[in-house]
Each structure stands twice: as C-alpha cells, then as structure tokens.
Design a protein around this motif. Structure first.
Motif, PDB file in Angstrom:
ATOM      1  N   PHE A  27      15.665  52.783  19.784  1.00 52.55           N
ATOM      2  CA  PHE A  27      14.790  53.665  19.686  1.00 52.55           C
ATOM      3  C   PHE A  27      14.101  53.704  21.123  1.00 52.55           C
ATOM      4  N   HIS A  28      14.062  52.406  21.746  1.00 57.44           N
ATOM      5  CA  HIS A  28      12.871  52.791  22.793  1.00 57.44           C
ATOM      6  C   HIS A  28      13.367  53.321  24.219  1.00 57.44           C
ATOM      7  N   CYS A  29      15.173  53.513  23.753  1.00 54.73           N
ATOM      8  CA  CYS A  29      15.864  53.359  25.206  1.00 54.73           C
ATOM      9  C   CYS A  29      17.180  54.573  25.128  1.00 54.73           C
ATOM     10  N   LEU A  30      18.065  55.193  23.664  1.00 57.76           N
ATOM     11  CA  LEU A  30      19.011  55.645  24.151  1.00 57.76           C
ATOM     12  C   LEU A  30      18.540  57.484  24.624  1.00 57.76           C
ATOM     13  N   GLU A  31      17.943  58.277  24.023  1.00 59.43           N
ATOM     14  CA  GLU A  31      16.933  59.440  24.091  1.00 59.43           C
ATOM     15  C   GLU A  31      17.063  59.086  25.696  1.00 59.43           C
ATOM     16  N   GLU A  32      16.545  57.730  26.632  1.00 59.33           N
ATOM     17  CA  GLU A  32      16.110  58.298  28.106  1.00 59.33           C
ATOM     18  C   GLU A  32      17.750  58.024  28.968  1.00 59.33           C
ATOM     19  N   LEU A  33      18.302  57.314  28.417  1.00 60.07           N
ATOM     20  CA  LEU A  33      20.053  57.055  28.252  1.00 60.07           C
ATOM     21  C   LEU A  33      20.335  58.478  28.492  1.00 60.07           C
ATOM     22  N   VAL A  34      20.718  59.286  27.229  1.00 59.46           N
ATOM     23  CA  VAL A  34      21.049  60.703  27.281  1.00 59.46           C
ATOM     24  C   VAL A  34      20.370  60.943  29.000  1.00 59.46           C
ATOM     25  N   ARG A  35      19.133  61.158  28.217  1.00 60.62           N
ATOM     26  CA  ARG A  35      18.785  62.889  29.583  1.00 60.62           C
ATOM     27  C   ARG A  35      19.158  62.421  30.819  1.00 60.62           C
ATOM     28  N   GLU A  36      19.383  61.160  30.909  1.00 62.34           N
ATOM     29  CA  GLU A  36      19.831  60.433  32.784  1.00 62.34           C
ATOM     30  C   GLU A  36      21.536  60.561  33.294  1.00 62.34           C
ATOM     31  N   GLY A  37      21.673  61.059  31.424  1.00 54.99           N
ATOM     32  CA  GLY A  37      23.151  61.284  31.200  1.00 54.99           C
ATOM     33  C   GLY A  37      24.715  59.941  31.232  1.00 54.99           C
ATOM     34  N   ALA A  38      23.769  58.832  31.400  1.00 51.96           N
ATOM     35  CA  ALA A  38      24.329  57.760  30.856  1.00 51.96           C
ATOM     36  C   ALA A  38      25.226  57.678  29.594  1.00 51.96           C
ATOM     37  N   VAL A  39      24.705  58.249  28.676  1.00 47.89           N
ATOM     38  CA  VAL A  39      25.285  58.311  27.468  1.00 47.89           C
ATOM     39  C   VAL A  39      25.106  59.794  27.073  1.00 47.89           C
ATOM     40  N   GLU A  83      25.466  63.045  24.016  1.00 48.20           N
ATOM     41  CA  GLU A  83      24.621  63.738  22.991  1.00 48.20           C
ATOM     42  C   GLU A  83      25.952  63.723  22.030  1.00 48.20           C
ATOM     43  N   GLU A  84      27.714  64.199  23.115  1.00 50.95           N
ATOM     44  CA  GLU A  84      27.935  63.964  21.907  1.00 50.95           C
ATOM     45  C   GLU A  84      28.242  62.450  21.807  1.00 50.95           C
ATOM     46  N   GLN A  85      28.579  61.509  22.255  1.00 51.48           N
ATOM     47  CA  GLN A  85      28.743  59.842  21.688  1.00 51.48           C
ATOM     48  C   GLN A  85      27.843  59.853  20.671  1.00 51.48           C
ATOM     49  N   ILE A  86      26.043  60.727  20.741  1.00 49.24           N
ATOM     50  CA  ILE A  86      25.340  60.334  19.781  1.00 49.24           C
ATOM     51  C   ILE A  86      26.234  60.560  18.255  1.00 49.24           C
ATOM     52  N   ASP A  87      26.307  62.197  18.419  1.00 49.74           N
ATOM     53  CA  ASP A  87      26.374  62.937  17.270  1.00 49.74           C
ATOM     54  C   ASP A  87      27.761  61.948  16.467  1.00 49.74           C
ATOM     55  N   ARG A  88      29.033  60.974  17.765  1.00 53.15           N
ATOM     56  CA  ARG A  88      29.862  60.326  16.830  1.00 53.15           C
ATOM     57  C   ARG A  88      29.506  59.695  15.881  1.00 53.15           C
ATOM     58  N   ALA A  89      28.048  59.593  16.190  1.00 56.79           N
ATOM     59  CA  ALA A  89      27.853  57.381  15.665  1.00 56.79           C
ATOM     60  C   ALA A  89      27.316  58.268  14.655  1.00 56.79           C
ATOM     61  N   VAL A  90      26.189  59.622  14.753  1.00 57.42           N
ATOM     62  CA  VAL A  90      25.673  59.545  13.640  1.00 57.42           C
ATOM     63  C   VAL A  90      26.019  59.957  12.323  1.00 57.42           C
ATOM     64  N   GLU A  91      27.669  60.882  13.118  1.00 61.47           N
ATOM     65  CA  GLU A  91      28.413  61.657  11.826  1.00 61.47           C
ATOM     66  C   GLU A  91      29.155  60.316  10.677  1.00 61.47           C
ATOM     67  N   ARG A  92      28.985  58.991  11.859  1.00 61.55           N
ATOM     68  CA  ARG A  92      29.969  58.210  10.836  1.00 61.55           C
ATOM     69  C   ARG A  92      28.566  57.726  10.162  1.00 61.55           C
ATOM     70  N   VAL A  93      27.472  57.043  10.294  1.00 58.24           N
ATOM     71  CA  VAL A  93      26.725  57.067   9.275  1.00 58.24           C
ATOM     72  C   VAL A  93      26.609  58.132   8.237  1.00 58.24           C
ATOM     73  N   LEU A  94      26.588  59.300   8.815  1.00 52.68           N
ATOM     74  CA  LEU A  94      26.501  60.507   7.923  1.00 52.68           C
ATOM     75  C   LEU A  94      27.424  60.334   6.461  1.00 52.68           C
ATOM     76  N   ARG A  95      28.319  60.233   7.087  1.00 54.95           N
ATOM     77  CA  ARG A  95      29.442  60.687   6.412  1.00 54.95           C
ATOM     78  C   ARG A  95      29.914  59.031   5.175  1.00 54.95           C
ATOM     79  N   LEU A  96      29.383  58.161   6.068  1.00 60.65           N
ATOM     80  CA  LEU A  96      29.122  56.724   5.123  1.00 60.65           C
ATOM     81  C   LEU A  96      27.889  56.990   3.427  1.00 60.65           C
ATOM     82  N   LYS A  97      27.434  58.102   3.746  1.00 63.73           N
ATOM     83  CA  LYS A  97      25.845  58.381   2.750  1.00 63.73           C
ATOM     84  C   LYS A  97      26.683  59.340   2.289  1.00 63.73           C
ATOM     85  N   GLU A  98      27.045  60.066   2.794  1.00 61.05           N
ATOM     86  CA  GLU A  98      28.050  61.180   1.754  1.00 61.05           C
ATOM     87  C   GLU A  98      29.116  60.781   0.908  1.00 61.05           C
ATOM     88  N   LYS A  99      29.680  60.030   1.682  1.00 59.14           N
ATOM     89  CA  LYS A  99      30.858  59.151   0.685  1.00 59.14           C
ATOM     90  C   LYS A  99      29.823  58.809  -0.896  1.00 59.14           C
TER      91      LYS A  99
END
Ligand code: BGC
Length: 717
Positions: free
Chosen positions: A298-310, A312-328
């Motif tokens: 919460f504290h740092c990922l947004e900034e890391l994305v803004r800086e290009g260290a992470v 948004e595709e990486q974030i999306d992949r992780a979010v997709e895994r979580v949402l797929r579990l919810k879907e399952k």
C-alpha cells in the motif's frame, strides 16, 4: 464481467488493494479508527475500502458485516476473500496433523478435512492456510505438530488427502474451502530447532527432502503457496531466488502466493531490505502476490510503478491471480460463499462430526510399547486415573481455530462414560509445566494406584509447548511427571501410560518404568472418548510413527532416513567404540523409530516375493508381501516397503520408504499386499542436481526401521 476487463477498469490503488490482506479486527472496529498494533500499519480509509483479503474472521456474521460494508463502498463490487488457519478442525477438532500422519490413511484424513471445510465455510471462511508440508526432523521445533513428519512421501500423500477434503468436488460449493500450502520452503530446517531461525540447506537436500511434498500438494491442486519466514541459505524465503525459480518457472505455479504474517515487513529486520520500499520491491519482484499484515504494498507499490521499478503489467498479473481465485470460489456470484451462522451452529460438534473426530483420534494414536498390559478388560473392578492429563480439557492441541478446551472430552470423562463413575478413582499427582516441582500429590496418587486393579497414567506436555514459537531444548516430560510414573508403576505394575504431546518426546525414563505406553498426540475434541476405546480394546491401535522419538533431547535431530557415514555405529546402547559416529552416553538409534507402532493383535509377515530380480528402464516390478492376522483382534496394519541403495554416486539414506499400504484383517485372515515399482521409484538427486536413478543393486525391505522381516535384492539395469 471477464476478469481481464475488470482489471482494466481498476485504478492502480484498487489493484494494490487486491494484493493486501489484513486482520478482521481492523474492519470490525466500530468507530472505524484503527487502534492497537494495527495503528502502525498507517492505513487510510481509502486503503481499507480497497483491501482484497481479510484473515482471522471467525463467524459468518463478522464476515458478512465486513463484506457488506466493503461491497457497499466498492463501485466495482469485488468481494473480499476471507482466509484463516483451519489446521485440524474448525470447532470440532480432530488430531493435530502430525498425529493424523501417523494414521497413514488418506481416507480418514480427507473426511476430517471435509468436515473442517464444512464448518469453516459455514462460518465465513473461504481459504485455509493449510496443509503445512514442512519436512521436519528436529523435534525441538514446536511446529512439527503441524507437519506430516520426517518422510516426504507420507507428507505429500497426507497433503493431497487434505486438499481433496478441503476442496471437495467443487470450490464453489458451500462446504468447500480453498487451500494454501505452506511454508515454502525448509522452514523445518531452522537451525537448532528454534522457530524463525535461519536454515542452511544444500540444493540436493532441498530437492530430495524439502520440496517434494510441496510439489505433491501443488499437483493435488493447492490454490495458494505461502513462503516461509526463515532465511534460507542467506536469503529470506519470501524473496529467495532459488525458491522463486523452482515455484514459478520449474513448476509453473501460476496461482496466488501470499507472504506469511508480516514477512515482507520483516525483510527489514532480516537486514536484506533498506526500507519499506525496498522490501516491497524485492517481495513483489519475487512474485509474492499478496502481502499479509504489513503495508509495504500500500505504501510503496504506486510509487514503484511511477518510477518504473515495477510495471503495471506485473501488478495486473498478480491481481489476475487473486481475482481468478475469487472467481473459482464463486465469490462474484455469492460473496458469502454460502456462509450461514445457523447452519454453522448446527454443524459444530454435531454427532456425526464428533464421531468422525473420535475415529480419527483412535487412528492417529500409536501404541509405543505394550508388555501385555493393554488392552484392559471392560469388566475390570476399579481403575485409578492418575496424572496431570487425566482430567484435563486442554488436549485438543495448538492451532485449533474456533475449538474450545471446555468442549473437549477429558480422559476421565471418556473412561467414566465407558466403565461407569463408581469404578474410577482420580488423582492429579503433579503438574505438567517444566518448572512445576510440586510433589505433594504423590502420596495420594500412590495410594489410589495401590488399591486399583489397573492404573491409567495420563502424562505429557502442555498443548502450548508446541506450535508456532513454542520450541523446547529439553523434550522430556516436563516437571516431575517421570518421577510420579515410577512411583505409581512400583505401586501397581498393571499400569499403562497415555501421552499427550505435540512433538516426539524423549521418553527413555518412562519406557524403563512403564509396561505400556500409548501416544495420543493432541487428539482433539473427542480425545478422552478415543483414549477410553483404545485402552479397553473397543478400538485397536494401528498408528505408525510419522516422526522418530529420540532417546534424549541431545539426540535431536534423529530421523530414520539419514545418510550413512563411513563410521557407522548401530546400537541402542551407549557404548562408544571410539572413532565412530556415535555418542559416549547414548546409542544412535531412536527410542521409537519412524514406522513403529504396535497393535493388540499380532501380524505375521509370511513372505515377501518379487516378480523379478532385475528391473530395466520402462519396466515394472511387483513386490508381494503376504501377511496374516495371527492374533485375536480385527485390526489394521500399515505394510511398509523400504529401499536402500548401497552404492551410488552420492551418499544415500540408509533406508527410505518407497511405498506403503494400510489394510484391515480379521483374526486368522491372510492377505497379500502388492506394490508395483518402476525405476522411478528409486530416483534421487545427483551432484549436478539431476533427478536420476543409477544402475546397480537395490535392497528392498519390509517391516519398519525398528525391525525388517525380509530383505531382498534387485539389480537396476
Ligand atoms: C504462521 C502461518 C499462518 C499465519 C496466519 C503465521 O504466523 O507462520 O502459518 O498461516 O501466521 O495466521
């Protein structure tokens, strides 16, 4: 809505919310002000509104309250997913996992997990942090109670059974919960058996012993993986590149990985992250999708994305895994997943569940020793129940979720129900904590022992002496229990001891004084009834040890599948020959080995025959083991097949379990138990880290490491 479409609609902040998990108490605060230990998380109301997962909610009402509050404020209506440690039951508690492993039985394990899933799901739980599949060999470590013991094959087998049970046929079902296998990996290798301590393990050792049960659990469909707390070979498991590579690349695990409790925050304490941002970057780059109970994402990922260290595709992949579990789990259709407080209340401790818990407890128990004392006759005149565990409710075991001590049947209640109150006398004798040296109850104990026809001595370690954070250096019976045992056995030799424990204990002293010892582990809600049935022969012990019992604490770690040395010394006695790998004051063999466990009946091993004496690539070998129930009781036997590879390119274990089968036999009945082996049954990791089998001699043995009945050789071609 399609998951990918949904992700496109989410803000970065909402996405990060999906990757975080906090305690239910954070949300249940009526005035919505975060207080206490959670204050340091520094979460904003906006953060809380987007959180994707909650742990430690214990009732359908609490879950619904949190879920409703969340959904009302979430324009995307993405349900929260609720997780909890459902380890050996929810409200109806069955034996600790180490005990269940001693049943060597998938069926009862699956049924128990099914029961736990039904109670948990009705109570608003959707994922359990189980099975725990850590390979363990040091009984000082408190968390051995959660494990399947010292044999990876057995651990993997039990894990798969648990996963089948928790999942049921369909994860959307209202009595199914998803699983999270943990703690990846080598948490059980903590140096000196001290929790959270560092582990140093060669890659070969990891692959041979520590990783296979994780692979088995993943193959069985585990929906999540939790990395371990410890630093493995210098790098905390949460960000360990070797583990990351094995899990995500080699095994292709593409489901959710969740950190352990505050484990990302603790990267700073480990001294591998400079600050919170560094910790978030390292954990997220290691594909740890979800952060449990620290707030670095919460504290740092947004900034890391803004800086290009992470990205948004990486974030999306992780979010997709979580949402797929919810879907399952069907949460988008039913965010409560069928939870219903009334239904839960009807399931808790219902007759069917109690009966199953009792059956499980009889199957988990291991008869360690019996010089003809057990079983006692039901028409016995009188029984003395002696010891700090004789009338103790706190025997359900650590990590028992919503289970309650007061709902647990004591041995006294169980025996009185079976024999009638008038036949039972009781004396506590002494306490069970390590520093309790009060002997004032000894006289009374000896007095009632003398006057009774038989004595049931109930000893052990308190249930909070094992489990997370509960490690011991001296794993003998705490306090003056052994002294009590000696006095009582002198007063009445017709004494049997039953033991309550979350780990193997060093019972050498007890073994010397007492004719019969039955290990109940922490048996759960129905412990007292199960003990009574076993003591009086209504149930026949069939458990086999999943973990060796040392002769003394200093022998730890002592385990059956250790490698050989060039200077072996194999006696149970303390008689060092000098310049051998042994001790001056204690033998090398454990007091009771892995695989050991007696019965009231006698099993005769009639013969072991092999279909051939060679085995070629692509071929099969059948091993037939003929056994007979030569005693008077119908009983189950676990037929075990071990191998030894006497010459290989690396030093191999002195013995290794290759197959086992549990089977029931009526008195007088004979049966042939067959195993089919292939060259793959004998694989190991060579120095180059390759899984291989090598040509040459293999020795096959049946029985158990304490005693093999037959040994046969084959040649691998
Ligand atoms: C334990 C995990 C557990 C988690 C959540 C941690 O302290 O190591 O096994 O799943 O807490 O309760």
């Amino acid at each position: 809505m399609e998951i990918k479409e949904l992700i496109q609609k989410m803000t970065l902040h909402q996405k990060i919310g999906q990757l975080t998990q906090y305690n239910a108490r954070v949300f249940l605060n009526d005035d919505s002000v975060i207080t206490g230990p959670d204050k340091k998380l520094k979460l904003t109301d906006e953060d809380l509104a987007t959180v994707g997962s909650v742990l430690n909610s214990f009732s359908a009402d609490d879950m619904k309250k949190i879920q409703n509050q969340h959904l009302a404020g979430d324009p995307l209506k993405i349900p929260i997913i609720f997780m909890l440690d459902v380890i050996h039951g929810y409200r109806t508690i069955y034996p600790i996992p180490l005990g269940m492993a001693c049943s060597f039985e998938a069926e009862i394990t699956e049924q128990c997990a099914r029961m736990a899933a039904a109670e948990a799901a009705a109570s608003g739980v959707q994922v359990t942090f189980a099975p725990m599949v850590d390979y363990v060999k040091d009984a000082r470590w408190g968390r051995v109670m959660e494990s399947g013991g010292e044999e990876p094959l057995l651990t993997g087998y039990m894990a798969a059974a648990q996963i089948r049970g928790f999942h049921g046929d369909d994860l959307t079902g209202d009595s199914s919960i998803a699983t999270c296998v943990k703690h990846f990996a080598a948490y059980g290798a903590a140096e000196a058996g001290r929790d959270y301590n560092m582990a140093e393990c060669s890659e070969r050792e990891l692959r041979q012993f520590y990783l296979p049960a994780f692979k088995a659990a993943i193959d069985a469909g585990a929906e999540m993986v939790m990395p371990a707390f410890e630093a493995l070979n210098g790098v905390p498991a949460t960000i360990n590149p070797f583990l990351h590579n094995v899990l995500r690349r080699e095994w292709g695990f593409d489901k959710v990985v969740i950190s352990d409790y505050n484990a990302i925050g603790e990267l700073l304490k480990h001294g591998v992250a400079a600050d919170e941002k560094d910790a978030a970057l390292q954990a997220f780059s290691s594909e740890c999708d979800m952060e449990m109970c620290s707030a670095s994402y919460f504290h740092c990922l947004e900034e890391l994305v803004r800086e290009g260290a992470v990205s948004e595709e990486q974030i999306d992949r992780a979010v997709e895994r979580v949402l797929r579990l919810k879907e399952k789990l069907g949460l988008f259709e039913d965010p409560y997943h069928g939870a219903d407080g009334k239904k839960a209340e009807a399931l808790y401790l219902c007759e069917k569940h109690r009966e199953l818990a009792k059956r499980a407890a009889t199957k988990a128990a291991v008869l360690l020793k019996n010089d003809g004392v057990l079983p006692f006759e039901e028409n016995i005149g009188s029984v003395a129940l002696i010891g700090p565990f004789a009338d103790e409710h706190a025997i359900k075991g650590f990590w028992s979720c919503a289970g309650r001590d007061e709902e647990t049947v004591t041995v006294r209640q169980g025996v009185e129900a079976l024999l009638g109150k008038n036949k039972v006398r009781f004396a506590r004798g002494c306490g069970y904590t390590w520093n309790d040296e009060d002997r004032s109850g000894f006289d009374e104990a000896v007095r009632i022992a003398k006057s009774a026809d038989a004595v049931i001595l109930c000893l052990g370690e308190p249930q909070n002496y094992s489990g997370e954070g509960n490690c011991r250096t001296d794993i003998g019976l705490p306090g003056v229990q052994e002294e009590l045992a000696r006095l009582v056995a002198e007063a009445n030799p017709n004494t049997a001891a039953i033991i309550f424990n979350g780990r193997p204990l060093a019972l050498t002293g007890l073994d010397r004084h007492i004719s019969a010892i039955l290990d109940m582990w922490f048996p759960g809600t129905e412990g007292g009834n199960a003990a009574a049935e076993l003591l009086f022969g209504r149930a026949v012990p069939s458990g086999k040890l999943a973990m060796s019992f040392p002769r003394s604490s200093g022998q730890c770690p002592v385990y059956y599948n250790h490698t050989g040395t060039a200077r072996p010394h194999w006696t149970t006695e303390a008689e060092s020959r000098g310049y051998a790998s042994d001790y001056i004051d204690c033998g090398n063999l454990p007091l009771y080995s892995f695989g050991h466990g007696l019965s009231y009946t006698e099993f005769e091993y009639i013969e072991m025959t092999l279909s051939a004496d060679t085995l070629a690539e692509g071929g099969e070998l059948t091993v037939n083991i003929r056994i007979k129930n030569a005693g008077k009781f119908a009983a189950d036997e676990v037929v075990q097949l071990y191998m030894r590879d006497p010459v290989a390119s690396v030093v191999r274990p002195v013995q290794q379990l290759v197959a086992f089968k549990k089977t029931g036999l009526a008195p007088g009945e004979e049966k042939t138990v067959s195993f089919t082996l292939t060259p793959e049954s004998f694989v190991f990791y060579d120095t180059a880290g390759r899984l291989t089998h090598e040509k040459g001699k293999i020795i096959l043995m049946t029985g158990c490491p304490d005693h093999y009945y037959y040994k046969e050789e084959i040649e691998l071609l």
